[in-house]
Design a protein around this motif. Structure first.
Motif, mmCIF file in Angstrom:
data_model
loop_
_atom_site.group_PDB
_atom_site.id
_atom_site.type_symbol
_atom_site.label_atom_id
_atom_site.label_comp_id
_atom_site.label_asym_id
_atom_site.label_seq_id
_atom_site.Cartn_x
_atom_site.Cartn_y
_atom_site.Cartn_z
ATOM 1 N N VAL A 70 10.433 70.625 -7.309
ATOM 2 C CA VAL A 70 10.261 70.924 -8.835
ATOM 3 C C VAL A 70 11.398 71.880 -9.280
ATOM 4 C CG1 VAL A 70 8.991 71.740 -10.591
ATOM 5 C CG2 VAL A 70 7.891 70.416 -8.822
ATOM 6 N N GLN A 71 12.148 71.326 -10.312
ATOM 7 C CA GLN A 71 13.079 72.296 -11.124
ATOM 8 C C GLN A 71 12.704 73.148 -12.205
ATOM 9 O OE1 GLN A 71 17.213 70.520 -11.452
ATOM 10 N NE2 GLN A 71 17.472 71.411 -13.634
ATOM 11 N N LEU A 72 12.866 74.290 -12.367
ATOM 12 C CA LEU A 72 12.127 75.234 -13.214
ATOM 13 C C LEU A 72 13.388 75.860 -14.059
ATOM 14 C CD1 LEU A 72 9.610 76.992 -10.874
ATOM 15 C CD2 LEU A 72 9.154 75.117 -12.432
ATOM 16 N N GLU A 73 13.201 75.925 -15.344
ATOM 17 C CA GLU A 73 13.868 76.708 -16.070
ATOM 18 C C GLU A 73 13.349 77.877 -16.753
ATOM 19 O OE1 GLU A 73 17.193 76.579 -17.198
ATOM 20 O OE2 GLU A 73 17.933 74.622 -16.318
ATOM 21 N N PRO A 74 13.997 79.274 -16.874
ATOM 22 C CA PRO A 74 13.324 80.204 -17.633
ATOM 23 C C PRO A 74 12.984 79.790 -18.755
ATOM 24 C CG PRO A 74 15.179 80.858 -16.524
ATOM 25 C CD PRO A 74 15.422 79.540 -16.602
ATOM 26 N N SER A 99 4.174 80.319 -13.547
ATOM 27 C CA SER A 99 3.641 80.924 -14.836
ATOM 28 C C SER A 99 4.353 80.591 -16.042
ATOM 29 C CB SER A 99 3.695 82.587 -14.699
ATOM 30 O OG SER A 99 5.022 82.622 -14.634
ATOM 31 N N PRO A 100 3.963 80.910 -17.191
ATOM 32 C CA PRO A 100 4.808 80.598 -18.743
ATOM 33 C C PRO A 100 6.046 81.133 -18.710
ATOM 34 C CG PRO A 100 2.344 81.166 -19.116
ATOM 35 C CD PRO A 100 2.520 81.416 -17.638
ATOM 36 N N SER A 101 6.439 81.879 -17.827
ATOM 37 C CA SER A 101 7.904 82.453 -17.806
ATOM 38 C C SER A 101 8.780 81.328 -17.525
ATOM 39 C CB SER A 101 7.991 83.836 -16.409
ATOM 40 O OG SER A 101 7.036 84.692 -16.899
ATOM 41 N N TRP A 102 8.199 80.253 -17.060
ATOM 42 C CA TRP A 102 9.055 78.940 -16.647
ATOM 43 C C TRP A 102 8.509 77.740 -17.091
ATOM 44 C CZ3 TRP A 102 13.152 80.224 -13.580
ATOM 45 C CH2 TRP A 102 13.007 81.508 -13.020
ATOM 46 N N SER A 103 9.502 76.922 -17.462
ATOM 47 C CA SER A 103 9.325 75.449 -18.033
ATOM 48 C C SER A 103 9.800 74.626 -16.952
ATOM 49 C CB SER A 103 9.754 75.256 -19.130
ATOM 50 O OG SER A 103 11.278 75.336 -19.270
ATOM 51 N N THR A 104 9.091 73.388 -16.527
ATOM 52 C CA THR A 104 9.393 72.391 -15.631
ATOM 53 C C THR A 104 10.151 71.475 -16.347
ATOM 54 O OG1 THR A 104 7.208 72.731 -14.615
ATOM 55 C CG2 THR A 104 8.655 70.785 -14.305
ATOM 56 N N THR A 105 11.425 71.265 -15.755
ATOM 57 C CA THR A 105 12.434 70.093 -16.430
ATOM 58 C C THR A 105 12.466 68.784 -15.486
ATOM 59 O OG1 THR A 105 14.132 71.319 -15.211
ATOM 60 C CG2 THR A 105 13.681 71.863 -17.561
ATOM 61 N N GLY A 106 11.995 68.932 -14.344
ATOM 62 C CA GLY A 106 11.890 67.667 -13.635
ATOM 63 C C GLY A 106 11.211 67.926 -12.270
#
Length: 339
Positions: free
Chosen positions: A333-337, A310-317
């Motif tokens: 997949v790596q996610l960041e808040p 969800s938009p609570s997270w952004s994908t960084t790789g």
């Protein structure tokens, strides 16, 4: 007469090319056989290039020159459009950024039952530093073996499991879905409707995990039925169910969707691909890297395994992983808040 026939064939070829390249425009992305064709974009691209090559050879035959030229133009347009879609989604990134204190890594891998050993799965989890692992077609017993191996390597994970028809002895492994979650994310439990199948995908099980303390993302380990001709209605229903699992809020979906991004047209909300959730691979350079079947090169296979958030997270790789045994490749997949 032959000229009119050539024009008719060219027009039909142009229409077929448009439908194959972008069936979403015609609302055919979930319709047999277009759903199956668009799933294999790498093969479609190769087919367009083959038709273009044959057309170029036919240019040397004077009576066929006009027809061959028109077919060549259509084939090149189809190949160019397909290649452009691949370029936008990404042909393959093979590294992840360094993990941070706030990042989480999500791994999904359909292990085809017992075809991948607990040792190999544990090794991939350790190597990738996964915090959430979705394992369609993996039994609870194998999940527990993985957890023991991880515990011995100082990487503890809790095991959660859903099984359809548990009273059937030695039922198919496709009736199992196992999820491992790091204790760092808090305590989780599978919701009752996932366990009893009253609110779930229809033929093979998904698992919805809720945080016990109310914090952290809701985790949905996904397994949709494959879009075989006799299962198209169930497949479409499964995709709608999966999309419903990502309303507004904090959600992560991971698993074997048996669907590509193309099939999800119309199921996203506010820029999402499934509900509000956004596909991680296509937003990090791996959207064209296929995960099934693993026997084909990644660019010729189909990207049907996904990690979405969800938009609570952004994908960084993201990275597609190989491995042996399963007919699926894995995906991390790596996610960041967000923010």
């Amino acid at each position: 007469m032959f000229r009119l026939l050539g024009i008719l064939v060219t027009v039909l070829l142009a229409i077929a090319t448009a439908v194959v390249v972008w069936p979403q425009f015609f609302h055919l992305e979930q319709t047999y056989p277009f759903a199956q064709i668009v799933a294999a974009r790498g093969v479609v691209l190769a087919a367009f290039l083959l038709v273009a090559a044959v057309s170029m050879l036919l240019l040397f035959a004077k009576p066929l020159r006009g027809f061959a030229a028109s077919v060549l133009i259509v084939a090149l347009l189809g190949a160019g459009a397909t290649g452009a879609i691949g370029f936008m989604r990404g042909f393959g990134a093979d590294t992840l950024p360094a993990a941070t204190d706030s990042s989480i890594r999500v791994l999904t891998w359909n292990t085809a039952g017992d075809e991948v050993s607990a040792e190999e799965i544990a090794r991939e989890i350790l190597e990738r530093g996964a915090d959430v692992v979705a394992l369609p077609e993996t039994t609870e017993e194998v999940g527990e073996q993985i957890a023991v191996l991880l515990r011995d390597q100082d990487h503890p994970m809790w095991v959660h499991h859903v099984q359809f028809k548990p009273d059937v002895v030695d039922g198919p492994k496709s009736w199992h879905t196992t999820v491992l979650v790091s204790p760092d994310l808090g305590e989780y439990s599978v919701i009752e409707s996932s366990e009893d199948g009253s609110n779930n995908t229809g033929s093979v099980p998904s698992a919805v995990l809720m945080p016990v303390d109310g914090e952290g993302p809701t985790i949905v380990a996904v397994h949709a039925v494959a879009p075989r001709m006799e299962d198209m209605a169930q497949w479409q229903s499964d995709l709608r169910w999966i999309a419903d699992q990502c309303p507004e809020g904090n959600f992560i979906l991971a698993g074997d969707f048996n669907a590509t991004i193309d099939h999800m047209a119309g199921l996203g909300v506010d820029g999402g691909d499934m509900g509000y959730c956004r596909d991680g691979a296509s937003r990090s350079g791996n959207g064209y890297s296929g995960t099934w079947p693993s026997s084909l090169p990644a660019l010729l296979s189909t990207p049907i395994d996904h990690v979405m958030a969800s938009p609570s997270w952004s994908t960084t790789g993201s990275v597609v992983i190989g491995g042996s045994g399963s007919d699926h490749r894995g995906l991390v997949v790596q996610l960041e808040p967000a923010g």
